[in-house]
Design an enzyme around this catalytic site. Structure first.
Site, PDB file in Angstrom:
ATOM      1  CD  GLU A  97      -2.971  -1.224   2.238  1.00  0.00           C
ATOM      2  OE1 GLU A  97      -2.716  -0.719   3.345  1.00  0.00           O
ATOM      3  OE2 GLU A  97      -4.056  -1.748   1.959  1.00  0.00           O
ATOM      4  CG  ASP A 106      -7.565  -5.580   4.968  1.00  0.00           C
ATOM      5  OD1 ASP A 106      -7.069  -5.959   6.046  1.00  0.00           O
ATOM      6  OD2 ASP A 106      -7.535  -4.403   4.581  1.00  0.00           O
ATOM      7  CD  GLU A 139      -9.667  -1.357   8.170  1.00  0.00           C
ATOM      8  OE1 GLU A 139      -8.762  -2.001   8.705  1.00  0.00           O
ATOM      9  OE2 GLU A 139      -9.557  -0.819   7.054  1.00  0.00           O
TER      10      GLU A 139
HETATM   11  C1  GCV Z   1      -2.276   0.159   8.516  1.00  0.00           C
HETATM   12  C2  GCV Z   1      -5.976  -2.122   5.580  1.00  0.00           C
HETATM   13  C3  GCV Z   1      -6.329  -0.867   6.326  1.00  0.00           C
HETATM   14  C4  GCV Z   1      -5.148   0.066   6.425  1.00  0.00           C
HETATM   15  C5  GCV Z   1      -3.991  -0.678   7.084  1.00  0.00           C
HETATM   16  C6  GCV Z   1      -3.670  -1.902   6.215  1.00  0.00           C
HETATM   17  C7  GCV Z   1      -2.569  -2.767   6.789  1.00  0.00           C
HETATM   18  O1  GCV Z   1      -5.793  -1.867   4.224  1.00  0.00           O
HETATM   19  O2  GCV Z   1      -7.433  -0.253   5.713  1.00  0.00           O
HETATM   20  O3  GCV Z   1      -5.525   1.174   7.174  1.00  0.00           O
HETATM   21  O4  GCV Z   1      -2.863   0.123   7.239  1.00  0.00           O
HETATM   22  O5  GCV Z   1      -4.830  -2.702   6.112  1.00  0.00           O
HETATM   23  O6  GCV Z   1      -2.907  -3.771   7.386  1.00  0.00           O
HETATM   24  O7  GCV Z   1      -1.415  -2.442   6.642  1.00  0.00           O
END
Ligand code: GCV
Length: 665
Positions: free
Chosen positions: A273, A352, A380
């Site tokens: 990411e 995720d 989340e």
């Molecule tokens: C810390 C998901 C979340 C992100 C997070 C990522 C990860 O994509 O939305 O906020 O980033 O996972 O686990 O690194």
């Protein structure tokens, strides 16, 4: 100054004695130095807990004391590392522990029994941790915000500084009480000031914090910016094979380990990411992880390397690229190449943290690499601590999953505990759900997840129900009727949440970026690889041999089971198959009817939960009652929104009416 935070399950309010007072009046330590930090804290905790709950102040028995009521003794012979044994004979309570952590955990066990009003006289128990590493990962940023945080701001950081106050000690007590032995304090997305945590700018404060943790048997870990050399004035590269880069890290790590005591190592999110990583330099994940691991090894350091590596700039038109495949595809080939102080940290599912998804095939897929399971206690995608979603059943499901990586000891629990392949660098980590809200977790009931993860990581065989019951008794009430009501609310909450959100393992359909509330097509035409592929005939992602081929990442018989629509577990149907709306489910309902029914049911179940909660007024602490009531009201709104958007969406796509003629828009 008045305290601005609660004591959660360590509140130590008055309890019925149940004959327990007799055992904790005089305590004798044998083989342990009561001045050593962890033992001293255990003793302090025992005094605090016992005096609060039973109104007795335990006294330390001297060497000459005859017949002490409680003896805490060293036994490193028959008790394993961090373990303890509690037994009661001839009116004497004995706590035998292998080491200082064992003493602390044993004391918390005794306090738990007192808090639950259970007689100590009946106890005979040997507790040894199932997982060597039991960690909380905090996604806290140094400006005080928390990525995916739903309960206020960070209590570790504020305006670019570390906070060291009594709340940090309370946090350490809290997590140690459930057996956590490692904590990462900063977000895996390491940016700006956080990159500087490994510099002189922060050493003094980081060391201070680390010492607080050390007193509770917790190793401090930091998330590391893989591109630190470039950002901290080192070489103009982060190439793991570049001599200058290696030399820079060597000097840096020598400095960090010299300045920060009790440092366990580092957590790294690389090539994920938008975060930097070895791929930038044409190197492998193993190159990156091993370079750092070799450098921290002389200090006993560990590199925890995340496997959340996937293409986040995907074209939604591309049906072949499958995000679910990415973790396995990126890491399996180098199985065996990772050095022994590297641990790969793998999210429970290949996507995720959805309310329902398959178990990651990388868990157990890797045979020669240390592995750690990563779950998300922060909600989340599972209601953001507004909606009730007790996650322990989900975690247990993952741990119980049979990977078939070996003829025996092949569950995820076996793999991540190190039992399968005999590795000691193994365990479980959870993204934590705390913040500086007075009640720590936004919704008071979300503290059941905060508590439960630790208990489960320590003793995997505990049931979700046992954990829930302990938590309720320690936090809200010991009155059996109240306990039963709340335990039932917790146990049913995951299914309820699943019913009114995305169906049968397809996941997502959430508001982009925020991830709360419905937006069925929110991610459908985006770059993130999280599609439902709905059209006028059906929905779901074809991950079979005819589709992306993802099913082949599992061992047999799992691969064939998932590949065949007839044997694929229905709760994961849309995760593995693209299915017509008219497909008949085992229940005798069509897929579309199942979608309608489950969404109506989900809302009805929330309404039923609210009725139960309203009936508890006056039976649980007032503040918690009010906060939870308000959260339930918001949950109901959310559930209705999900129901109506999802049902309307699929009615409009399919043109098939609800058999029951209910209101769909
Ligand atoms: C810390 C998901 C979340 C992100 C997070 C990522 C990860 O994509 O939305 O906020 O980033 O996972 O686990 O690194």
């Amino acid at each position: 100054m008045e305290k601005k935070w609660t004591q959660l399950w360590l509140k130590y309010d008055k309890k019925q004695d149940a004959g327990n007072g007799a055992f904790v009046q005089t305590v004798k330590f044998c083989g342990f130095d009561t001045k050593a930090a962890v033992v001293a804290n255990a003793w302090k905790e025992l005094q605090r807990g016992v005096s609060g709950m039973l109104g007795i102040v335990p006294a330390l028995a001297g060497d000459g004391t005859e017949n002490p009521k409680m003896v805490i003794a060293l036994d490193a012979e028959t008790v394993k590392k961090e373990g303890y044994r509690i037994s009661c004979n001839d009116g004497c309570l004995k706590l035998e522990a292998a080491d200082e952590n064992g003493v602390l955990y044993g004391v918390f066990h005794v306090l738990r029994l007192i808090a639950m009003e259970q007689p100590l006289s009946k106890v005979t128990i040997l507790c040894e941790p199932d997982n060597p590493m039991r960690m909380y990962n905090h996604w806290d940023n140094m400006d005080g915000s928390i990525e995916r945080g739903y309960s206020g701001n960070s209590f570790f950081f504020e305006k670019g500084e570390l906070i060291i106050d009594e709340r940090i000690t309370d946090y350490a007590r809290m997590v140690a009480s459930v057996g956590i032995n490692g904590v990462v304090i900063n977000n895996v997305n390491v940016k700006d000031e956080a990159t500087w945590l490994i510099t002189d700018r922060y050493f003094a404060k980081v060391a201070e914090l680390s010492n607080v943790f050390a007193g509770y048997g917790i190793k401090l870990f930091l998330s590391l910016n893989y591109a630190a050399p470039l950002e901290l004035g080192g070489p103009d590269s982060a190439d793991p094979l570049d001599e200058d880069v290696i030399a820079w890290w060597k000097t840096k790590m020598a400095e960090v380990f010299a300045k920060v005591p009790n440092l366990g190592g580092f957590l790294v999110k690389a090539d994920s990411e938008g975060r930097p990583g070895p791929f930038t330099y044409g190197r492998t994940q193993a190159d990156g992880a091993n370079m750092l691991a070799d450098i921290v090894k002389p200090y006993g350091g560990i590199i925890i390397w995340r496997c959340f590596v996937y293409n986040c700039t995907q074209d939604w038109r591309d049906y072949k690229t499958d995000r679910a495949r990415a973790g396995y595809d990126n890491f399996i080939e180098m199985d065996g190449d990772y050095h022994d102080n590297v641990i790969l940290q793998i999210k429970n599912g290949p996507m995720d943290f959805q309310i329902r998804e398959a178990v990651s095939p990388l868990l157990g897929g890797l045979k020669k690499t240390n592995q750690m399971l990563e779950v998300q206690v922060a909600q989340e995608y599972t209601g953001q601590q507004i909606d009730l979603c007790y996650l322990i059943p989900l975690f247990k499901e993952v741990l119980d999953f049979k990977t078939y990586c070996k003829p025996e000891n092949d569950t995820v629990a076996d793999v991540v505990s190190g039992r399968t392949y005999g590795n000691k660098n193994a365990g479980i980590a959870a993204v934590c759900n705390t913040g500086n809200d007075e009640n720590w977790t936004g919704n008071d009931l979300a503290a059941a997840n905060f508590y439960g993860f630790g208990r489960l990581a320590f003793t995997t065989s505990l049931s979700a129900e046992e954990i829930a019951e302990e938590w309720v008794k320690m936090s809200l009430s010991c009155e059996q009727e109240v306990v039963d009501a709340i335990v039932n609310l917790l146990l049913g909450s995951r299914e309820t949440y699943e019913k009114y959100t995305s169906p049968l393992g397809i996941g997502w359909m959430v508001t982009p970026h925020y991830h709360y509330g419905p937006s069925v097509d929110g991610y459908e035409y985006s770059r993130w690889g999280t599609y439902h592929r709905a059209d006028h005939l059906g929905l779901g992602v074809d991950r079979t041999d005819n589709g992306t081929g993802y099913v082949r990442q599992y061992y047999e018989p799992n691969a064939s089971m998932y590949n065949d629509i007839k044997t694929c577990p229905e709760e994961l149907l849309l995760f593995f198959h693209h299915v017509p709306y008219t497909h008949m489910l085992k229940s005798g309902k069509t897929l579309i009817q199942h979608i309608y029914d489950s969404h109506f049911e989900g809302v009805e179940e929330v309404e039923a939960m609210i009725r139960v909660w309203n009936g508890l007024e006056g039976k649980v602490p007032f503040c918690a009652y009010e906060v939870i009531k308000e959260r339930f009201a918001r949950q109901l709104q959310n559930a209705k929104e999900w129901r109506d958007q999802v049902n309307s969406y699929f009615y409009r796509k399919s043109g098939i009416a609800d058999e029951m003629g209910r209101r769909i828009y």
